[in-house]
Scaffold this active site. Structure first.
Site, PDB file in Angstrom:
ATOM      1  N   SER A 145       0.823  -1.592   0.301  1.00 52.13           N
ATOM      2  CA  SER A 145      -0.054  -0.487   0.017  1.00 52.13           C
ATOM      3  C   SER A 145       0.919   1.136  -0.215  1.00 52.13           C
ATOM      4  CB  SER A 145      -0.359   0.444   1.677  1.00 52.13           C
ATOM      5  OG  SER A 145      -1.580   1.015   1.507  1.00 52.13           O
TER       6      SER A 145
ATOM      7  N   TYR B 243      -2.693  -1.361  10.356  1.00 52.92           N
ATOM      8  CA  TYR B 243      -2.383  -1.244   9.498  1.00 52.92           C
ATOM      9  C   TYR B 243      -1.302  -0.730   8.088  1.00 52.92           C
ATOM     10  CZ  TYR B 243      -3.730  -1.375   3.883  1.00 52.92           C
ATOM     11  OH  TYR B 243      -4.189  -1.149   3.078  1.00 52.92           O
TER      12      TYR B 243
HETATM   13  P1  NAD Z   1     -11.386  -5.942  -0.536  1.00 53.13           P
HETATM   14  O1  NAD Z   1     -12.286  -6.326   1.169  1.00 53.13           O
HETATM   15  O2  NAD Z   1     -12.206  -6.173  -1.610  1.00 53.13           O
HETATM   16  O3  NAD Z   1     -10.555  -7.929  -0.308  1.00 53.13           O
HETATM   17  C1  NAD Z   1      -9.526  -8.605   0.754  1.00 53.13           C
HETATM   18  C2  NAD Z   1      -9.861  -9.565   0.366  1.00 53.13           C
HETATM   19  O4  NAD Z   1      -8.893 -10.460   1.567  1.00 53.13           O
HETATM   20  C3  NAD Z   1     -10.744 -10.366   0.292  1.00 53.13           C
HETATM   21  O5  NAD Z   1     -10.998 -11.711  -0.513  1.00 53.13           O
HETATM   22  C4  NAD Z   1     -11.651 -10.729   1.972  1.00 53.13           C
HETATM   23  O6  NAD Z   1     -12.569 -12.443   1.676  1.00 53.13           O
HETATM   24  C5  NAD Z   1      -9.475 -11.098   2.271  1.00 53.13           C
HETATM   25  N1  NAD Z   1      -9.398 -11.658   3.766  1.00 53.13           N
HETATM   26  C6  NAD Z   1      -9.908 -10.941   4.052  1.00 53.13           C
HETATM   27  N2  NAD Z   1     -10.003 -11.670   5.392  1.00 53.13           N
HETATM   28  C7  NAD Z   1      -9.062 -12.705   4.925  1.00 53.13           C
HETATM   29  C8  NAD Z   1      -8.851 -13.750   5.532  1.00 53.13           C
HETATM   30  N3  NAD Z   1      -8.897 -14.162   7.331  1.00 53.13           N
HETATM   31  N4  NAD Z   1      -8.186 -15.179   5.031  1.00 53.13           N
HETATM   32  C9  NAD Z   1      -8.244 -15.247   4.114  1.00 53.13           C
HETATM   33  N5  NAD Z   1      -9.110 -13.700   3.062  1.00 53.13           N
HETATM   34  C10 NAD Z   1      -9.175 -13.307   3.595  1.00 53.13           C
HETATM   35  O7  NAD Z   1     -10.443  -4.777  -0.387  1.00 53.13           O
HETATM   36  P2  NAD Z   1      -8.949  -4.721  -1.184  1.00 53.13           P
HETATM   37  O8  NAD Z   1      -8.832  -3.334  -1.021  1.00 53.13           O
HETATM   38  O9  NAD Z   1      -9.132  -5.502  -2.417  1.00 53.13           O
HETATM   39  O10 NAD Z   1      -7.821  -5.755  -0.772  1.00 53.13           O
HETATM   40  C11 NAD Z   1      -6.775  -6.060  -0.954  1.00 53.13           C
HETATM   41  C12 NAD Z   1      -5.219  -5.654  -0.611  1.00 53.13           C
HETATM   42  O11 NAD Z   1      -4.782  -4.498  -1.168  1.00 53.13           O
HETATM   43  C13 NAD Z   1      -5.682  -5.386   1.073  1.00 53.13           C
HETATM   44  O12 NAD Z   1      -3.838  -5.687   1.137  1.00 53.13           O
HETATM   45  C14 NAD Z   1      -5.134  -4.105   1.184  1.00 53.13           C
HETATM   46  O13 NAD Z   1      -4.420  -3.439   1.569  1.00 53.13           O
HETATM   47  C15 NAD Z   1      -4.205  -3.477  -0.555  1.00 53.13           C
HETATM   48  N6  NAD Z   1      -4.698  -2.279  -0.378  1.00 53.13           N
HETATM   49  C16 NAD Z   1      -6.060  -1.875  -0.851  1.00 53.13           C
HETATM   50  C17 NAD Z   1      -6.300  -0.136  -1.263  1.00 53.13           C
HETATM   51  C18 NAD Z   1      -7.436  -0.072  -1.524  1.00 53.13           C
HETATM   52  O14 NAD Z   1      -7.373   1.321  -1.537  1.00 53.13           O
HETATM   53  N7  NAD Z   1      -8.330  -0.522  -1.669  1.00 53.13           N
HETATM   54  C19 NAD Z   1      -5.147   0.063  -0.902  1.00 53.13           C
HETATM   55  C20 NAD Z   1      -3.965   0.179  -0.658  1.00 53.13           C
HETATM   56  C21 NAD Z   1      -3.605  -1.663  -0.849  1.00 53.13           C
END
Ligand code: NAD
Length: 260
Positions: free
Chosen positions: A142, A155
């Site tokens: 991130s 985080y």
């Molecule tokens: P999201 O909530 O859409 O997806 C998260 C995924 O992780 C889902 O498939 C969920 O089921 C899974 N998950 C959560 N807990 C779990 C567990 N205990 N076991 C197995 N799976 C689990 O979120 P996203 O925004 O797509 O995030 C994905 C990654 O990207 C994360 O690591 C997040 O920190 C990172 N990220 C997101 C953003 C953003 O702005 N959305 C920015 C930077 C980084």
């Protein structure tokens, strides 16, 4: 590009992970999707990957809180497909709260899911990659792997941690055809971002529109959310031979956020 290869993408029942799984399938990889959610909805996404890209796709319900389940996910994938060539550590959760009120169980879960799960999956997948002399490990970090924001202590700590893990493993396997990188998105419009809006509204006493404009996109000079497709395309590029010299890199895709 990835025909006869297998990719495991953690946290791929939604958001960025699902986008990455579909992008790698488009390049011919067989896919293991993983994550939580409604069984029927997951089965629909799994079947769609097979139908849309003519690859095989299986679902692993491994809980990223549990090291033994993560190791089993990798060994089952190796049994099913013969190898795990690409590993995307993407599962992640968020919690927004001042540090002195931060729930202890939330801290523990964020460190486990956002950081330690990548240790467990890398530990399990590396021996096979070393044997075959090829591998791609991509950690979804991130912009918060590079800079901090208030009220996101767990985080930001986990994401800075994953940057350190990325660099360390990259050095350990640099001569073995395996690259290890972290992608650092700014704000991407996914359920994870949507879900933190109510808590941010509360923590900062703001309306939803104010949170979007003055908190989320305030840091992002383009004033646009990064798209899932842009992040997934970046991950696919890192799997290409053109990207073979990119390793140990912490790579922003953040609309300019970390430029200031
Ligand atoms: P999201 O909530 O859409 O997806 C998260 C995924 O992780 C889902 O498939 C969920 O089921 C899974 N998950 C959560 N807990 C779990 C567990 N205990 N076991 C197995 N799976 C689990 O979120 P996203 O925004 O797509 O995030 C994905 C990654 O990207 C994360 O690591 C997040 O920190 C990172 N990220 C997101 C953003 C953003 O702005 N959305 C920015 C930077 C980084």
């Amino acid at each position: 590009m990835l025909a006869n290869k297998t990719a495991v993408v953690t946290g791929s029942t939604s958001g960025i992970g699902l986008g990455c799984a579909r992008a790698l399938a488009e390049h011919g990889a067989n896919i293991v999707i993983n994550g939580l959610g409604d069984t029927d909805a997951i089965e629909k996404e799994r079947a769609a990957i097979e139908a849309d890209f003519k690859v095989r796709c299986v679902y692993s319900p491994a809980n990223m809180l549990k090291g033994d389940e993560i190791a089993n996910m990798i060994s089952s994938a190796e049994k099913e497909f013969g190898s795990v060539d690409v590993l995307i550590n993407n599962a992640g959760i968020q919690h927004v709260s001042p540090v002195d009120e931060f729930p202890i169980e939330k801290w523990d879960a964020i460190i486990a899911i956002n950081l330690s799960s990548a240790f467990h999956s890398i530990r399990a997948a590396l021996p096979g990659m070393k044997q075959r002399g090829w591998g791609r490990i991509i950690n979804t970090a991130s912009a918060h792997a590079l800079v901090a924001s208030p009220y996101k202590s767990a985080y930001v700590a986990a994401k800075h941690g994953i940057a350190g893990l990325t660099k360390t493993v990259a050095l350990e396997v640099a001569e073995q055809g395996i690259t290890v990188n972290a992608i650092c998105p700014g704000y991407v419009w996914t359920p994870l971002v949507e879900a933190q809006i109510p808590d941010t509204m509360k923590a900062r006493n703001m309306t939803e529109e104010e949170v979007k404009k003055d908190v989320l996109l305030k840091a992002q000079p383009t004033k646009q959310f990064v798209t899932i497709e842009q992040v997934a395309g970046y991950a696919a590029f890192l799997c290409s031979d053109t990207a073979a010299s990119i390793t140990g890199s912490i790579l922003p895709i953040d609309g300019g956020w970390t430029a200031h």
